[in-house]
Design an enzyme around this catalytic site. Structure first.
Site, PDB file in Angstrom:
ATOM      1  N   ASP A  68      38.996  78.866  36.541  1.00 56.67           N
ATOM      2  CA  ASP A  68      38.686  80.122  36.521  1.00 56.67           C
ATOM      3  C   ASP A  68      40.455  80.814  36.838  1.00 56.67           C
ATOM      4  OD1 ASP A  68      36.149  82.746  37.275  1.00 56.67           O
ATOM      5  OD2 ASP A  68      38.295  82.780  36.192  1.00 56.67           O
TER       6      ASP A  68
HETATM    7  C1  GLC Z   1      37.974  86.353  35.559  1.00 63.97           C
HETATM    8  C2  GLC Z   1      36.438  85.710  35.187  1.00 63.97           C
HETATM    9  C3  GLC Z   1      36.265  84.722  34.265  1.00 63.97           C
HETATM   10  C4  GLC Z   1      37.197  85.082  32.884  1.00 63.97           C
HETATM   11  C5  GLC Z   1      38.598  84.778  33.644  1.00 63.97           C
HETATM   12  C6  GLC Z   1      39.687  85.422  32.788  1.00 63.97           C
HETATM   13  O1  GLC Z   1      38.092  86.122  36.948  1.00 63.97           O
HETATM   14  O2  GLC Z   1      35.741  85.181  36.561  1.00 63.97           O
HETATM   15  O3  GLC Z   1      34.997  84.843  33.543  1.00 63.97           O
HETATM   16  O4  GLC Z   1      37.090  84.370  31.682  1.00 63.97           O
HETATM   17  O5  GLC Z   1      38.794  85.443  34.910  1.00 63.97           O
HETATM   18  O6  GLC Z   1      39.775  86.717  32.347  1.00 63.97           O
END
Ligand code: GLC
Length: 753
Positions: free
Chosen positions: A230
């Site tokens: 993430d």
């Molecule tokens: C965010 C989310 C994730 C997302 C990523 C990119 O913090 O937790 O679901 O795909 O970052 O935006």
């Protein structure tokens, strides 16, 4: 040597390490020298968020227009694998048009508490429903040559302190609930990528959790793609690489690439581990680039109509005294600012710049409905506005029907934080009171991403749960309110009467950075049904404008030993006057409970559309795993012996058909043998009982505690209990049994293994 391995052998250490992190916010690195391309990743699970120069992971900056479909909470209420596949395919088409190689979704985290700010983006409280719908979403997207990123693996069930919190989950609960929500999707749909979660799981960050990312995800489940972090979830890069976390996103300015290079150079990281990661990354990179359809386009209008159809088939009619469907001739007061400013999606990284939005007012005008609109309250405030309220009440009084458009303003629930209560804002509660005082024919239409308390439910005629219905939400609501389409959605989560009834209430969101999943496997309906607590609206509940009869439940066998599969079939008849769809649910209930089990568990579902009078024969299969529990001590799924009730329901609380079946389970496994094993635990095992009787026959007469073992009816509960809970080593204390004889006994017991 494979092509990839040959290519890797030509890469420098720096190039290989560089591939393990992003080049930009949404893009991996290329290695021009060797013809290795970069790939583009972007959110999100119910619509694309492809950004230009201004980039962020929280949905703050702009993104290019895309279709905003209903969010997962609503999608799940369709219980439709077909619909999820169509949604996934539409996302794939739009991703091709945008030049994206991976779409970051679906989210398959379990809804542990309705307070989680991101529940709008997740499917269900039930792992089977969640994982089957996630698998369909992935199949759809990947059928268009675009990868998915199943997220957030694992146990990301709250937003509170999400980047540091440690989710403490016992192994059985982890396996049966939180991992199960991903397992079927990984095994059946093979997402090109899996996104690891921010949080820790039993003490280790998911981004460096070897057991999670390698032992379970790859060795047990056969995952073949790569794991992406993430955004900002990496803690220690080298342990993460060793654990099986290949791609750090976003970029880290070369910082952590350098850590990888240094670790290899200093012998702290085997280069083979780095090569393994690079091979995984390259395999998906080339697959994605090969599947690229340059100059692809998508039909925005067709996708808008798809969003409308999906919303229609997802929304849930929770209550209806017959006032719905409305007739065009009735004058209706449409009350509530959501009718003109619909809340159709959630806040955060999944936020979509919708190609268009169709509010309810616009849809009503399009269909020529007879209505007056009254604002009733300000979405951007929680405090009542007496002037707006008074005008709304007057409008309601003079109309034949009042439709209240209510819900949670986006500040009440979002990625990044959790709710602290289940209430609607005060101004909406006041409005309900003011309107229902003067208009008994009141319909409530809701826009919320997660359950709310509804102390007012008894004062209104109907409640239509619209969830966050996507950009065509207004058209879908109008279709359902006026009966163009019969509502068919059913809840994929329980709506409780009050927060205190919820399973995680005493353990949410945890103390500082530790959250204990104290409710264990008893999540959602598993909690309410086992305790016998009545919810406001149960899991699987949803009404229709038609009626369905269930009949002729047939099982392919009257007993089951775990071999092969068991077919469950029944007849569903549309006994109403109009075409409608019905979601049929199959639950299993272990009536013997040789180990603690939830009162029932969803083990199958099907959705069928029937004309009036039409009957369909529904067939669902049960396999060994459906009857099993996870034995943490033996690290395996075990089939218990006993009587199971097969239930066919219109909801978890509306069981229409049932039939019992005898299950002949696994032989009782020999417990782990040591001097502290209890006599009672040994006596559950036939061979161990035989060995005990042989070794203790000569002292049994002096020990009434052994009456049970020697199957003598001592008739003394205390003695039997003492014998049952007697550790073997205690025999030495209560008889002439020596330590030497104890060793002999242990040796013979261990020999049974
Ligand atoms: C965010 C989310 C994730 C997302 C990523 C990119 O913090 O937790 O679901 O795909 O970052 O935006």
């Amino acid at each position: 040597m494979s092509t990839l391995k040959r290519l890797i052998s030509r890469m420098t250490l720096e190039e290989k390490a560089g591939l393990c992190s992003g080049d930009q916010f949404w893009r991996t690195k290329a290695v021009e020298r060797l013809g290795i391309p970069a790939i583009n990743l972007s959110d999100g699970p119910h619509g694309l968020r492809a950004q230009g120069e201004e980039q962020d992971h929280l949905g703050v900056n702009d993104s290019r227009p895309a279709t905003c479909f209903p969010t997962a909470a609503g999608l799940a209420s369709s219980w439709s694998v077909e619909l999820l596949e169509q949604l996934g395919a539409a996302l794939g088409d739009e991703a091709q048009a945008e030049g994206l190689h991976v779409v970051l979704g679906p989210g398959a985290n379990i809804k542990r508490s309705p307070l989680c700010g991101r529940n709008f983006e997740y499917f269900s409280e039930d792992p089977l429903l969640s994982s089957h719908l996630a698998a369909a979403h992935i199949r759809g997207t990947q059928s268009r040559g675009v990868g998915s990123s199943l997220k957030h693996f694992a146990a990301n069930n709250q937003e509170h302190r999400r980047m540091s919190v440690d989710a403490r989950i016992d192994e059985r609960t982890l396996r049966e609930i939180y991992l199960a929500s991903f397992e079927h999707a990984v095994k059946e749909a093979q997402p090109w990528t899996v996104m690891c979660a921010y949080n820790r799981l039993n003490g280790e960050y998911c981004s460096e959790h070897a057991r999670l990312l390698t032992t379970i995800l790859r060795d047990e489940w056969g995952f073949e793609g790569f794991v992406v972090s993430d955004w900002g979830a990496v803690n220690e890069r080298v342990p993460g690489l060793e654990a099986g976390m290949e791609l750090e996103m976003p970029a880290s300015g070369g910082e952590r690439d350098a850590q990888i290079v240094a670790a290899v150079r200093e012998g702290r990281l085997e280069e083979a581990v780095l090569d393994r990661a690079v091979e995984r990354l390259l395999r998906i990179t080339f697959r994605a680039v090969d599947a690229r359809q340059e100059s692809a386009e998508f039909d925005a209008d067709a996708h808008h109509q798809l969003a409308r159809r999906i919303a229609c088939e997802s929304m849930v009619l929770l209550q209806n005294d017959g006032i719905l469907p409305l007739s065009n001739e009735r004058r209706v007061a449409i009350i509530g600012e959501f009718a003109e400013r619909p809340r159709y999606q959630g806040g955060g990284s999944s936020h979509v710049n919708a190609t268009r939005v169709e509010p309810l007012l616009e849809a009503l005008e399009t269909r020529g409905a007879l209505f007056d609109y009254l604002k009733g309250f300000e979405i951007d405030r929680d405090t009542p506005d007496p002037r707006l309220e008074q005008a709304a009440a007057e409008g309601a009084r003079t109309a034949e029907v009042a439709v209240l458009c209510l819900g949670l303003p986006d500040r009440h629930e979002s990625e990044g934080y959790d709710r602290t209560h289940l209430n609607l804002p005060a101004n909406q509660l006041a409005l309900i009171a003011a309107v229902t005082r003067v208009q008994p024919n009141t319909v409530v239409v809701l826009a919320n991403g997660a359950p709310i308390a509804m102390p007012w439910a008894g004062q209104v005629s109907a409640i239509l749960e619209g969830y966050l219905g996507g950009q065509a939400v207004g058209a879908a609501l109008a279709d359902l309110l006026y009966g163009e389409v019969s509502p068919s959605g059913k809840l994929a989560e329980t709506f409780p009467h009050r927060l205190e009834d919820t399973p995680a209430h005493l353990n949410f969101p945890g103390d500082s950075d530790v959250v204990r999943y104290g409710e264990g496997i008893f999540v959602g309906y598993r909690h309410y049904d086992t305790l016998g607590t009545d919810p406001l609206f149960p899991f699987g509940h949803g009404l229709s404008y038609s009626r369905f009869d269930y009949a002729n439940l047939t099982l392919s066998a009257s007993d089951f030993d775990g071999q092969g599969s068991l077919t469950v079939s029944c007849d569903i008849t549309n006994s109403g006057e109009r075409e409608a769809s019905e979601i049929v649910q199959l639950y299993l209930s272990d009536r013997t409970q040789s180990v603690p089990m939830a009162a029932q568990a969803l083990r199958g579902f099907d959705r069928v559309t029937l004309a009036p009078g039409e009957t369909a024969r529904i067939e669902m299969g049960l396999s060994r795993r459906d009857f099993c529990w996870y034995d943490a001590e033996r690290a395996d799924w075990r089939l218990p012996t006993g009587i199971f009730e097969v239930r066919i329901g219109a909801s978890s609380r509306d069981i229409r058909l049932n039939q019992c079946i005898e299950v002949r389970g696994d032989a009782v496994a020999l417990p782990v043998i040591d001097r502290n094993i209890l006599m009672g635990d040994l006596q559950r095992h036939e061979g161990a009982t035989r060995v005990l009787r042989q070794h203790l026959a000569d002292i049994a007469d002096e020990l009434p505690m052994l009456n049970g073992l020697m199957s003598r009816d001592g008739g003394d509960d205390l003695m039997d209990a003492m014998g049952h809970y007697l550790p073997l080593r205690a025999l030495v204390s209560f008889s002439g049994f020596t330590e030497a004889r104890l060793e002999d006994l242990l040796k013979d017991l261990k020999a049974l293994a």
